[in-house]
Design a protein around this motif. Structure first.
Motif, PDB file in Angstrom:
ATOM      1  N   TRP A   1       0.837  -1.190   0.000  1.00 57.73           N
ATOM      2  CA  TRP A   1       0.000   0.000   0.000  1.00 57.73           C
ATOM      3  C   TRP A   1       0.872   1.240   0.000  1.00 57.73           C
ATOM      4  CZ3 TRP A   1      -5.481   0.872   1.032  1.00 57.73           C
ATOM      5  CH2 TRP A   1      -6.258  -0.290   0.886  1.00 57.73           C
TER       6      TRP A   1
ATOM      7  N   ASP B   1      -3.324   4.731   1.787  1.00 53.99           N
ATOM      8  CA  ASP B   1      -3.655   4.698   3.214  1.00 53.99           C
ATOM      9  C   ASP B   1      -4.542   5.888   3.586  1.00 53.99           C
ATOM     10  OD1 ASP B   1      -2.248   2.394   3.657  1.00 53.99           O
ATOM     11  OD2 ASP B   1      -0.472   3.380   4.480  1.00 53.99           O
TER      12      ASP B   1
ATOM     13  N   ARG C   1      -8.716  -1.597  -4.663  1.00 50.92           N
ATOM     14  CA  ARG C   1      -8.289  -2.676  -3.787  1.00 50.92           C
ATOM     15  C   ARG C   1      -9.482  -3.558  -3.455  1.00 50.92           C
ATOM     16  NH1 ARG C   1      -2.705  -3.410  -2.747  1.00 50.92           N
ATOM     17  NH2 ARG C   1      -1.691  -1.387  -2.966  1.00 50.92           N
TER      18      ARG C   1
ATOM     19  N   SER D   1      -8.430  -6.776   1.087  1.00 48.84           N
ATOM     20  CA  SER D   1      -7.209  -5.981   1.205  1.00 48.84           C
ATOM     21  C   SER D   1      -7.460  -4.721   2.026  1.00 48.84           C
ATOM     22  CB  SER D   1      -6.694  -5.622  -0.186  1.00 48.84           C
ATOM     23  OG  SER D   1      -5.467  -4.947  -0.093  1.00 48.84           O
ATOM     24  N   CYS D   2      -8.602  -4.070   1.778  1.00 41.75           N
ATOM     25  CA  CYS D   2      -8.962  -2.863   2.541  1.00 41.75           C
ATOM     26  C   CYS D   2      -9.134  -3.187   4.010  1.00 41.75           C
ATOM     27  CB  CYS D   2     -10.266  -2.260   2.006  1.00 41.75           C
ATOM     28  SG  CYS D   2     -10.130  -1.567   0.355  1.00 41.75           S
TER      29      CYS D   2
ATOM     30  N   ARG E   1      -5.764  -3.951   5.611  1.00 37.27           N
ATOM     31  CA  ARG E   1      -4.919  -2.773   5.776  1.00 37.27           C
ATOM     32  C   ARG E   1      -5.402  -1.911   6.946  1.00 37.27           C
ATOM     33  NH1 ARG E   1       0.238  -1.432   5.131  1.00 37.27           N
ATOM     34  NH2 ARG E   1       0.471   0.821   5.100  1.00 37.27           N
ATOM     35  N   TRP E   2      -6.717  -1.790   7.045  1.00 37.72           N
ATOM     36  CA  TRP E   2      -7.290  -0.996   8.136  1.00 37.72           C
ATOM     37  C   TRP E   2      -7.016  -1.676   9.477  1.00 37.72           C
ATOM     38  CZ3 TRP E   2      -9.021   3.574   9.542  1.00 37.72           C
ATOM     39  CH2 TRP E   2      -9.786   3.673  10.704  1.00 37.72           C
TER      40      TRP E   2
ATOM     41  N   ASN F   1      -4.876  -3.993  10.398  1.00 40.26           N
ATOM     42  CA  ASN F   1      -3.503  -4.247  10.822  1.00 40.26           C
ATOM     43  C   ASN F   1      -2.616  -3.006  10.870  1.00 40.26           C
ATOM     44  OD1 ASN F   1      -4.050  -6.956  11.142  1.00 40.26           O
ATOM     45  ND2 ASN F   1      -3.238  -7.545   9.150  1.00 40.26           N
ATOM     46  N   HIS F   2      -3.050  -1.914  10.230  1.00 37.59           N
ATOM     47  CA  HIS F   2      -2.131  -0.779  10.160  1.00 37.59           C
ATOM     48  C   HIS F   2      -2.744   0.587  10.421  1.00 37.59           C
ATOM     49  CE1 HIS F   2       1.197  -3.236   8.636  1.00 37.59           C
ATOM     50  NE2 HIS F   2       0.250  -3.904   8.005  1.00 37.59           N
TER      51      HIS F   2
END
Length: 265
Positions: free
Chosen positions: A16, A21, A47, A51-52, A55-56, A58-59
């Motif tokens: 990403w 982000d 995405r 995947s979204c 990403r949200w 975990n990060h």
DNA sequence: AAGATACTCAACCGCTTGGAA
DNA sequence: GTTCCAAGCGGTTGAGTATCT
């Protein structure tokens, strides 16, 4: 990390970018979490929903803790893993700010080898696969059963209301010994406790099943607890993955564990 | 300095679960 | 009861980085 992979598929893959982000963060702040397919379609990100979400989760989500795992966190991971096995989300749930992915990676890279030697020294150092736990609990060869000869019709008539006398009696069960890899004999530290076939009003003739501390934990953690256990003050209730630390652990232990498998001699 | 190897961890994949239709 | 789909989970992959030779 991963390089951008060129693909003819609908969705973009790979690492990403900061601008992605930002888009995702702003979208979720404006529209809320969840409905990831909608996020995927309406955010403008090319995405996938998965995947979204990943990403949200975990990060980007608030309160995510980045950086070095502390000694306390590491200790908790080790203890939890001993009890729960690879149930990373459950373990991560007890470590504020850490994700299941992070815990899993940390275990696999830092702890798994270190802890390999300890496995097998105790019959309870088992990786509790979620789907195997029930059968493990009921099938364990090391299970002992005892019968209640008599119970007093006062407080102790229900041995599952936290009678210290009863708990002490269980703690006095002899520990087994096991051989270590080096051949030396050492005391197996696993304590044994009694469970009941009924939640209340245990009486003469009831059969108790002697189980280990880990089995008590795993029983509680399973969706379908298999037996009742007394409140045992010496157990570490804080490791249990309750949503709130405000839970009354004693009530949980004495009242909520249900029986599914009757124990017979 | 450079190539080989080991390590780390973000991202992906496949499977399961649970709720809605 | 069944099918479908979204969400969640744990296992695996592989690019980037660090360390070794």
């Amino acid at each position: 990390m991963k390089k951008q992979v060129s693909t003819n598929e609908e969705f973009k893959r790979g690492a990403w970018k900061p601008e992605e982000d930002l888009i995702l963060k702003r979208y979720i702040e404006a529209n809320g979490e969840g409905k990831w397919t909608t996020v995927s379609k309406k955010s403008g990100l090319m995405r996938s929903a998965k995947s979204c979400r990943m990403r949200w989760k975990n990060h980007l989500r608030p309160n995510i803790k980045h950086g070095q795992i502390s000694e306390d966190e590491e200790d908790l991971i080790i203890r939890m893993h001993k009890l729960l096995g690879n149930r990373w989300s459950l373990i991560a749930g007890r470590i504020p700010g850490r994700t299941d992915n992070e815990v899993k990676n940390y275990w696999n890279t830092h702890l798994s080898k270190r802890n390999l030697n300890h496995q097998g020294q105790s019959m309870n150092s088992v990786n509790f696969n979620c789907k195997k736990r029930r059968s493990m609990v009921s099938d364990t060869n090391d299970t002992q059963t005892i019968s209640i000869v008599s119970t007093k019709q006062q407080d102790e008539s229900n041995i599952f209301n936290g009678s210290d006398e009863r708990v002490d009696a269980q703690l006095s069960n002899p520990s087994s010994t096991t051989s270590t890899s080096s051949g030396a004999e050492e005391v197996n530290a696993v304590q044994r406790y009694a469970t009941s076939t009924t939640p209340d009003n245990s009486a003469a003739g009831d059969t108790l099943k002697i189980i280990s501390e880990e089995e008590i934990y795993s029983c509680w953690l399973s969706d379908e607890p298999t037996f009742y256990v007394p409140f045992v003050p010496s157990l570490d209730y804080s490791i249990l993955p309750f949503d709130s630390l405000d839970n009354n652990y004693e009530d949980c232990w004495t009242n909520k564990l249900r029986l599914h498998d009757l124990v017979e001699d």
